[in-house]
Write an enzyme that holds these catalytic residues in place. Structure first.
Site: not given
Length: 301
Positions: A162, A166
């Site tokens: 993640y 991001k």
């Protein structure tokens, strides 16, 4: 502020995406509500969440259509943009909000867990932005709003997939802004703090975890939506390539990497002089091994 504009919001069946879609419609936008209706980990499909938000928008007097295609494939991203063109004849803004989590310590993370998260967050932002880009270019206008995270900007435990995705999204946004500035296409990021499915997996088996969750619950997804509506509007025509964060009633402008200190040696460097000179000189400016919560250490206001 967005009267008559056509806005696609991905992952808009609930949470942050839902509130952005509702406020966009309230301010006059025609909205494509995209959501595949999957679980937090991306499994299971249900057209219901997207259609329910559409019905909320219509009940309030707005215009919206539902779409249940995935952002993680180029062809389905094209279909999402095609839904906007078929229903409303144009596209003015894409909010890249869709996301899943597959949290795991890095050394235990499977290739599938890595791939799945990058496909939705990073590849999804690329596919959606590219599908809209040619239409933006033809009309010499357009706004892209990408949801990034302080997990990538700062760091977090158990989120290598993640966090990488991001931080990649922020770099993608900057590249789009540079490549399409002459076409009057803007690209900005928001790192949201809000209680949603994306943070509902925070462990609560310790007092610290429980306290963190209770604080985050105060930060409703609706707090994120006003900045997104503003960035979609012509009032934000001068705002490009920026990274913002929203935390309850606070809006932050986040830093972007720049040189902060340097050392020079006229004869060049050897490993020994790096050890004896460069590192001692630079060490005072080293960054600590911090998580997002360490940097945002005060309670939301």
């Amino acid at each position: 502020m967005v009267e008559g504009k056509v806005v696609v919001v991905t992952g808009a069946g609930g949470g942050i995406g839902r509130d952005i879609a509702l406020l966009m419609a309230k301010y006059g936008a025609r909205v494509v509500v995209n959501d595949i209706g999957a679980s937090l980990t991306g499994e299971g499909l249900d057209a219901g969440p997207a259609q329910k938000v559409v019905e909320e928008i219509k009940a309030a007097g707005g215009e919206a259509v539902a779409n249940t295609d995935s952002v993680s494939e180029a062809s389905s991203a094209e279909r999402i943009i095609g839904t906007a063109l078929d229903a409303f004849g144009r596209i003015d803004c894409v909010v890249n909000n869709a996301g899943i989590l597959r949290d795991r310590f890095f050394h235990k993370m499977s290739a599938e867990e890595w791939d799945a998260v990058l496909k939705v967050h990073l590849y999804g932002a690329f596919y959606m932005s590219k599908a809209a880009a040619r239409h933006f270019k033809e009309q010499s206008s357009g706004s892209l709003i990408h949801m990034t995270s302080t997990s990538g900007l700062i760091g977090n435990i158990g989120q290598a997939n993640y966090s990488a995705a991001k931080l990649g999204v922020t770099a993608l946004s900057k590249s789009i802004a540079l490549d399409m500035e002459r076409d009057k296409v803007r690209s900005n990021c928001i790192a949201p703090f809000a209680w949603s499915r994306m943070v509902s997996s925070i462990p609560t088996d310790t007092p610290e975890g429980k306290a963190e969750v209770e604080l985050i619950k105060q930060m409703t997804p609706a707090k994120i939506a006003p900045l997104a509506v503003y960035l979609a509007s012509d009032a934000a025509s001068h705002v490009n390539a920026q990274v913002f964060s929203v935390r309850n009633n606070e809006i932050f402008l986040m830093s972007q990497p720049r040189p902060i200190r340097s050392v020079h040696r006229s004869e060049g460097w050897t490993p020994e002089t790096v050890a004896a000179h460069a590192m001692p000189a630079l060490q005072a400016s080293f960054f600590d091994l911090e998580r997002s919560g360490d940097v945002f250490s005060w309670d939301p206001v």
